[in-house]
Design a protein around this motif. Structure first.
Motif, mmCIF file in Angstrom:
data_model
loop_
_atom_site.group_PDB
_atom_site.id
_atom_site.type_symbol
_atom_site.label_atom_id
_atom_site.label_comp_id
_atom_site.label_asym_id
_atom_site.label_seq_id
_atom_site.Cartn_x
_atom_site.Cartn_y
_atom_site.Cartn_z
ATOM 1 N N ARG A 20 1.450 0.066 -1.829
ATOM 2 C CA ARG A 20 1.051 0.970 -2.911
ATOM 3 C C ARG A 20 1.294 0.304 -4.264
ATOM 4 O O ARG A 20 2.381 -0.217 -4.523
ATOM 5 C CB ARG A 20 1.832 2.281 -2.825
ATOM 6 C CG ARG A 20 1.444 3.166 -1.657
ATOM 7 C CD ARG A 20 2.368 4.366 -1.559
ATOM 8 N NE ARG A 20 3.723 3.969 -1.225
ATOM 9 C CZ ARG A 20 4.823 4.605 -1.633
ATOM 10 N NH1 ARG A 20 4.728 5.667 -2.425
ATOM 11 N NH2 ARG A 20 6.016 4.171 -1.269
ATOM 12 N N VAL A 21 0.273 0.361 -5.099
ATOM 13 C CA VAL A 21 0.342 -0.182 -6.458
ATOM 14 C C VAL A 21 0.085 0.996 -7.398
ATOM 15 O O VAL A 21 -1.029 1.509 -7.467
ATOM 16 C CB VAL A 21 -0.686 -1.306 -6.663
ATOM 17 C CG1 VAL A 21 -0.657 -1.817 -8.090
ATOM 18 C CG2 VAL A 21 -0.425 -2.447 -5.672
ATOM 19 N N ILE A 22 1.117 1.414 -8.119
ATOM 20 C CA ILE A 22 1.134 2.741 -8.737
ATOM 21 C C ILE A 22 1.186 2.665 -10.265
ATOM 22 O O ILE A 22 2.189 2.193 -10.827
ATOM 23 C CB ILE A 22 2.363 3.528 -8.235
ATOM 24 C CG1 ILE A 22 2.420 3.536 -6.707
ATOM 25 C CG2 ILE A 22 2.368 4.943 -8.798
ATOM 26 C CD1 ILE A 22 3.756 4.023 -6.152
ATOM 27 N N VAL A 52 -6.355 9.069 -16.535
ATOM 28 C CA VAL A 52 -6.510 9.521 -15.151
ATOM 29 C C VAL A 52 -7.968 9.406 -14.711
ATOM 30 O O VAL A 52 -8.258 8.954 -13.589
ATOM 31 C CB VAL A 52 -6.012 10.964 -14.997
ATOM 32 C CG1 VAL A 52 -6.386 11.530 -13.628
ATOM 33 C CG2 VAL A 52 -4.503 11.030 -15.180
ATOM 34 N N ARG A 53 -8.889 9.772 -15.570
ATOM 35 C CA ARG A 53 -10.307 9.704 -15.209
ATOM 36 C C ARG A 53 -10.754 8.275 -14.937
ATOM 37 O O ARG A 53 -11.585 8.022 -14.051
ATOM 38 C CB ARG A 53 -11.152 10.327 -16.325
ATOM 39 C CG ARG A 53 -11.025 11.851 -16.389
ATOM 40 C CD ARG A 53 -11.682 12.424 -17.622
ATOM 41 N NE ARG A 53 -11.615 13.882 -17.632
ATOM 42 C CZ ARG A 53 -11.867 14.631 -18.690
ATOM 43 N NH1 ARG A 53 -12.199 14.066 -19.854
ATOM 44 N NH2 ARG A 53 -11.788 15.947 -18.602
ATOM 45 N N ILE A 54 -10.206 7.330 -15.672
ATOM 46 C CA ILE A 54 -10.516 5.919 -15.413
ATOM 47 C C ILE A 54 -9.906 5.480 -14.091
ATOM 48 O O ILE A 54 -10.562 4.819 -13.273
ATOM 49 C CB ILE A 54 -10.019 5.031 -16.571
ATOM 50 C CG1 ILE A 54 -10.797 5.354 -17.851
ATOM 51 C CG2 ILE A 54 -10.156 3.555 -16.216
ATOM 52 C CD1 ILE A 54 -10.254 4.671 -19.086
ATOM 53 N N PHE A 55 -8.645 5.855 -13.847
ATOM 54 C CA PHE A 55 -8.003 5.484 -12.590
ATOM 55 C C PHE A 55 -8.721 6.091 -11.385
ATOM 56 O O PHE A 55 -8.675 5.532 -10.285
ATOM 57 C CB PHE A 55 -6.531 5.903 -12.593
ATOM 58 C CG PHE A 55 -5.658 5.078 -13.500
ATOM 59 C CD1 PHE A 55 -5.758 3.695 -13.504
ATOM 60 C CD2 PHE A 55 -4.734 5.677 -14.343
ATOM 61 C CE1 PHE A 55 -4.949 2.916 -14.329
ATOM 62 C CE2 PHE A 55 -3.921 4.913 -15.172
ATOM 63 C CZ PHE A 55 -4.037 3.525 -15.170
ATOM 64 N N ASN A 56 -9.382 7.234 -11.578
ATOM 65 C CA ASN A 56 -10.139 7.849 -10.484
ATOM 66 C C ASN A 56 -11.212 6.916 -9.930
ATOM 67 O O ASN A 56 -11.616 7.037 -8.773
ATOM 68 C CB ASN A 56 -10.811 9.144 -10.962
ATOM 69 C CG ASN A 56 -9.846 10.308 -11.058
ATOM 70 O OD1 ASN A 56 -8.773 10.305 -10.461
ATOM 71 N ND2 ASN A 56 -10.228 11.325 -11.819
ATOM 72 N N THR A 57 -11.696 5.998 -10.740
ATOM 73 C CA THR A 57 -12.780 5.108 -10.333
ATOM 74 C C THR A 57 -12.272 3.779 -9.776
ATOM 75 O O THR A 57 -13.069 2.913 -9.420
ATOM 76 C CB THR A 57 -13.704 4.804 -11.529
ATOM 77 O OG1 THR A 57 -13.012 3.982 -12.490
ATOM 78 C CG2 THR A 57 -14.157 6.091 -12.210
ATOM 79 N N LYS A 58 -10.947 3.613 -9.682
ATOM 80 C CA LYS A 58 -10.373 2.292 -9.390
ATOM 81 C C LYS A 58 -9.644 2.196 -8.045
ATOM 82 O O LYS A 58 -8.939 1.231 -7.808
ATOM 83 C CB LYS A 58 -9.377 1.920 -10.505
ATOM 84 C CG LYS A 58 -9.957 1.912 -11.911
ATOM 85 C CD LYS A 58 -10.941 0.780 -12.097
ATOM 86 C CE LYS A 58 -11.407 0.704 -13.553
ATOM 87 N NZ LYS A 58 -12.377 -0.398 -13.749
ATOM 88 N N GLU A 59 -9.794 3.155 -7.148
ATOM 89 C CA GLU A 59 -9.097 3.127 -5.860
ATOM 90 C C GLU A 59 -7.576 3.025 -6.030
ATOM 91 O O GLU A 59 -6.899 2.261 -5.339
ATOM 92 C CB GLU A 59 -9.594 1.983 -4.977
ATOM 93 C CG GLU A 59 -11.035 2.133 -4.522
ATOM 94 C CD GLU A 59 -11.419 1.073 -3.503
ATOM 95 O OE1 GLU A 59 -11.201 1.301 -2.300
ATOM 96 O OE2 GLU A 59 -11.910 0.008 -3.919
ATOM 97 N N VAL A 60 -7.066 3.799 -6.961
ATOM 98 C CA VAL A 60 -5.622 3.827 -7.211
ATOM 99 C C VAL A 60 -4.931 4.603 -6.094
ATOM 100 O O VAL A 60 -5.403 5.657 -5.666
ATOM 101 C CB VAL A 60 -5.338 4.476 -8.582
ATOM 102 C CG1 VAL A 60 -3.852 4.692 -8.781
ATOM 103 C CG2 VAL A 60 -5.905 3.607 -9.693
ATOM 104 N N ALA A 238 6.765 -0.688 -2.495
ATOM 105 C CA ALA A 238 5.686 -0.343 -3.410
ATOM 106 C C ALA A 238 6.072 -0.843 -4.795
ATOM 107 O O ALA A 238 7.236 -1.177 -5.048
ATOM 108 C CB ALA A 238 5.449 1.168 -3.439
ATOM 109 N N VAL A 239 5.091 -0.891 -5.679
ATOM 110 C CA VAL A 239 5.328 -1.347 -7.048
ATOM 111 C C VAL A 239 4.678 -0.373 -8.017
ATOM 112 O O VAL A 239 3.619 0.181 -7.750
ATOM 113 C CB VAL A 239 4.782 -2.774 -7.279
ATOM 114 C CG1 VAL A 239 5.600 -3.788 -6.486
ATOM 115 C CG2 VAL A 239 3.301 -2.870 -6.896
ATOM 116 N N ALA A 240 5.337 -0.167 -9.142
ATOM 117 C CA ALA A 240 4.810 0.700 -10.197
ATOM 118 C C ALA A 240 4.820 -0.069 -11.504
ATOM 119 O O ALA A 240 5.665 -0.950 -11.710
ATOM 120 C CB ALA A 240 5.649 1.972 -10.320
#
Length: 273
Positions: A20-22, A52-60, A238-240
């Motif tokens: 997980r890359v958070i 958040v809307r940008i991260f929605n498109t990035k397979e976060v 995991a990493v954040a």
């Protein structure tokens, strides 16, 4: 929603799985997205919902959302803001900040978050961790340990923006959090926060060795290679990161981003033990 990833073996990364890359989003008392350096200097970034809307498109994989002022101000979590952000996210959201009672945890989960992050409550012990784990399950309870140094140079957990040290030593705190039923531990290195210098891998390895729980490295990531060091070198699961996903680079302008999966596969997953 994000792609499913294999369940990790507690406390250690499993061969061949997706780590997980958070992204970590910090909001202030006004609900604005900000970035800190060593828990001190703040820079205003913008509206967290846009991020958040940008991260929605990035397979976060998931998002960490922390109100960095709630505990210090002694106030309730910003439930309306939490609900607004969680409702926009296509991935699981973990929320932390101002959570010191069971009712506050319940209201936060009702806002749509999958996990709560407990930190400031440690000033009163680990009872709240146990209560939350019994009611919602350990998988819904993350504990964040902000770690700094005392005047002797010894590592210690420091709450409320790093200003309130716990009396117990780090290993004792980790043991008690583990026994209380938490599902994972975020190790947040205060001295690395916002520096781009890489994680404190010695600190991460110390915590990983002291617990059977999954450990998340946080504080200092400046490149994907730092993720690999935390996982393969320090035993994190995991990493954040904050700055790496918010800025174009150190000393450069704001650009919300996230590494492409192909890049993570070649620079991170392919190098795991």
């Amino acid at each position: 929603m994000t792609q499913a990833h294999l369940t990790p073996t507690p406390g250690r990364p499993a061969q061949g799985r997706r780590v997980r890359v958070i992204p970590t989003l910090l909001i202030d008392r006004d609900g604005r997205l900000v970035k800190t350096v060593k828990f001190g200097k703040r820079t205003y970034i913008g509206d967290p919902i846009n991020a958040v809307r940008i991260f929605n498109t990035k397979e976060v994989d998931e998002l960490v959302l922390i109100d960095i002022d709630a505990s210090a101000d002694g106030r309730e979590p910003p439930y309306t803001r939490i609900a607004e952000i969680a409702s926009e996210a296509f991935m699981p959201v973990a929320y932390g900040g101002g959570l010191v009672t069971e009712d506050q945890i319940a209201r936060s989960i009702d806002c749509g978050v999958e996990k709560v992050i407990l930190s400031g409550a440690l000033a009163q012990g680990t009872d709240l961790i146990s209560i939350a784990a019994r009611r919602w399950g350990g998988q819904a309870v993350t504990v964040c340990l902000p770690v700094g140094h005392n005047w002797r140079g010894r590592q210690q957990v420091r709450l409320r923006q790093g200003k309130k040290p716990l009396k117990n030593d780090l290993d004792t705190v980790v043991a008690r959090v583990t026994e209380a039923g938490a599902g994972e531990i975020i190790v947040y290195a205060i001295d690395r926060d916002g520096t781009w210098e890489g994680y404190d891998t010695d600190l991460c390895a110390r915590v990983a060795a002291a617990t059977s729980l999954p450990v998340v490295a946080c504080g200092g990531a400046g490149q994907v290679a730092h993720f690999r060091e935390a996982v393969a070198g320090a035993g994190c699961d995991a990493v954040a990161a904050g700055s790496l996903f918010i800025y174009q680079g150190k000393g450069r302008g704001v650009l919300i981003s996230y590494p492409a999966q192909d890049r993570l596969r070649t620079q991170l997953y392919a190098h795991l033990p």
